[in-house]
Design a protein around this motif. Structure first.
Motif, PDB file in Angstrom:
ATOM      1  N   VAL A  13       0.851  -1.191   0.000  1.00 56.57           N
ATOM      2  CA  VAL A  13       0.000   0.000   0.000  1.00 56.57           C
ATOM      3  C   VAL A  13       0.884   1.236   0.000  1.00 56.57           C
ATOM      4  O   VAL A  13       1.828   1.337   0.784  1.00 56.57           O
ATOM      5  N   GLN A  14       0.569   2.169  -0.885  1.00 54.27           N
ATOM      6  CA  GLN A  14       1.428   3.343  -1.040  1.00 54.27           C
ATOM      7  C   GLN A  14       0.954   4.515  -0.185  1.00 54.27           C
ATOM      8  O   GLN A  14       0.654   5.604  -0.689  1.00 54.27           O
ATOM      9  N   THR A  15       0.874   4.287   1.105  1.00 48.65           N
ATOM     10  CA  THR A  15       0.601   5.338   2.080  1.00 48.65           C
ATOM     11  C   THR A  15       1.181   4.871   3.410  1.00 48.65           C
ATOM     12  O   THR A  15       1.639   3.749   3.536  1.00 48.65           O
ATOM     13  N   ASN A  16       1.146   5.744   4.405  1.00 47.94           N
ATOM     14  CA  ASN A  16       1.741   5.365   5.690  1.00 47.94           C
ATOM     15  C   ASN A  16       0.727   4.664   6.593  1.00 47.94           C
ATOM     16  O   ASN A  16      -0.482   4.749   6.390  1.00 47.94           O
ATOM     17  N   LEU A  17       1.240   3.947   7.584  1.00 43.62           N
ATOM     18  CA  LEU A  17       0.391   3.148   8.467  1.00 43.62           C
ATOM     19  C   LEU A  17      -0.635   3.972   9.234  1.00 43.62           C
ATOM     20  O   LEU A  17      -1.779   3.530   9.390  1.00 43.62           O
ATOM     21  N   ILE A  20      -3.633   4.397   6.999  1.00 39.60           N
ATOM     22  CA  ILE A  20      -4.383   3.147   6.859  1.00 39.60           C
ATOM     23  C   ILE A  20      -5.233   2.926   8.105  1.00 39.60           C
ATOM     24  O   ILE A  20      -6.421   2.596   8.018  1.00 39.60           O
ATOM     25  N   SER A  21      -4.636   3.113   9.263  1.00 42.40           N
ATOM     26  CA  SER A  21      -5.338   2.936  10.532  1.00 42.40           C
ATOM     27  C   SER A  21      -6.535   3.882  10.630  1.00 42.40           C
ATOM     28  O   SER A  21      -7.637   3.479  11.029  1.00 42.40           O
ATOM     29  N   GLU A  22      -6.342   5.122  10.257  1.00 39.98           N
ATOM     30  CA  GLU A  22      -7.430   6.102  10.302  1.00 39.98           C
ATOM     31  C   GLU A  22      -8.549   5.705   9.353  1.00 39.98           C
ATOM     32  O   GLU A  22      -9.729   5.796   9.692  1.00 39.98           O
ATOM     33  N   ALA A  23      -8.212   5.227   8.165  1.00 45.94           N
ATOM     34  CA  ALA A  23      -9.230   4.791   7.204  1.00 45.94           C
ATOM     35  C   ALA A  23     -10.046   3.628   7.773  1.00 45.94           C
ATOM     36  O   ALA A  23     -11.280   3.605   7.652  1.00 45.94           O
ATOM     37  N   MET A  24      -9.376   2.666   8.403  1.00 41.46           N
ATOM     38  CA  MET A  24     -10.094   1.528   8.967  1.00 41.46           C
ATOM     39  C   MET A  24     -11.008   1.968  10.110  1.00 41.46           C
ATOM     40  O   MET A  24     -12.117   1.456  10.256  1.00 41.46           O
ATOM     41  N   LYS A  25     -10.558   2.923  10.917  1.00 33.31           N
ATOM     42  CA  LYS A  25     -11.402   3.444  12.005  1.00 33.31           C
ATOM     43  C   LYS A  25     -12.632   4.150  11.444  1.00 33.31           C
ATOM     44  O   LYS A  25     -13.737   4.012  11.971  1.00 33.31           O
ATOM     45  N   LEU A  26     -12.447   4.924  10.379  1.00 34.92           N
ATOM     46  CA  LEU A  26     -13.576   5.617   9.759  1.00 34.92           C
ATOM     47  C   LEU A  26     -14.588   4.626   9.176  1.00 34.92           C
ATOM     48  O   LEU A  26     -15.800   4.815   9.311  1.00 34.92           O
ATOM     49  N   ILE A  63      -5.106  -6.213  14.727  1.00 37.25           N
ATOM     50  CA  ILE A  63      -4.994  -5.470  13.469  1.00 37.25           C
ATOM     51  C   ILE A  63      -5.428  -6.353  12.307  1.00 37.25           C
ATOM     52  O   ILE A  63      -6.167  -5.910  11.413  1.00 37.25           O
ATOM     53  N   GLU A  64      -4.998  -7.606  12.324  1.00 35.26           N
ATOM     54  CA  GLU A  64      -5.399  -8.534  11.269  1.00 35.26           C
ATOM     55  C   GLU A  64      -6.925  -8.647  11.218  1.00 35.26           C
ATOM     56  O   GLU A  64      -7.522  -8.644  10.140  1.00 35.26           O
ATOM     57  N   ALA A  65      -7.562  -8.724  12.377  1.00 35.43           N
ATOM     58  CA  ALA A  65      -9.026  -8.848  12.437  1.00 35.43           C
ATOM     59  C   ALA A  65      -9.715  -7.637  11.804  1.00 35.43           C
ATOM     60  O   ALA A  65     -10.762  -7.788  11.157  1.00 35.43           O
ATOM     61  N   MET A  66      -9.141  -6.456  11.951  1.00 37.79           N
ATOM     62  CA  MET A  66      -9.743  -5.269  11.320  1.00 37.79           C
ATOM     63  C   MET A  66      -9.718  -5.398   9.802  1.00 37.79           C
ATOM     64  O   MET A  66     -10.656  -5.008   9.118  1.00 37.79           O
ATOM     65  N   TYR A  67      -8.634  -5.941   9.265  1.00 42.45           N
ATOM     66  CA  TYR A  67      -8.549  -6.139   7.815  1.00 42.45           C
ATOM     67  C   TYR A  67      -9.525  -7.218   7.338  1.00 42.45           C
ATOM     68  O   TYR A  67     -10.062  -7.137   6.242  1.00 42.45           O
ATOM     69  N   TRP A  68      -9.735  -8.254   8.138  1.00 41.68           N
ATOM     70  CA  TRP A  68     -10.598  -9.366   7.746  1.00 41.68           C
ATOM     71  C   TRP A  68     -12.077  -9.028   7.801  1.00 41.68           C
ATOM     72  O   TRP A  68     -12.894  -9.764   7.257  1.00 41.68           O
TER      73      TRP A  68
END
Length: 93
Positions: A13-17, A20-26, A63-68
């Protein structure tokens, strides 16, 4: 990029962690506001060993669970949710 060339999604992914974390929270906040249900979906490689794919650099289970997590309408019947899960699973095989 060919299969097996990266050890985790975050490396590609071409952005910083933090972004990514903020996007998943949103996404999580948006889904909960709409009363959607969490539906964990495990991803496995297409190869013969069917190894579980890793998304995060750390491999942290939370963190893995958030992606799944897929978000599904609670208005769907149990049968429709099962069919949707099967369809998603077939798409990855």
């Amino acid at each position: 990029m060919a299969a097996g060339q990266i050890d985790c999604l975050e490396r590609a992914v071409q952005t910083n962690l933090p972004r990514i974390s903020e996007a998943m929270k949103l996404i999580r906040s948006w889904a909960r506001e709409r009363n959607l249900s969490e539906s964990p979906t495990h991803y496995v490689a297409r190869g013969p060993q069917r190894l579980e794919l890793r998304f995060s650099r750390s491999g942290d289970p939370a963190i893995e669970a958030m992606y799944w997590t897929h978000w599904v309408s609670k208005a769907l019947s149990e049968k429709k949710r099962e069919r949707l899960a099967e369809k998603v699973s077939r798409a990855r095989n």
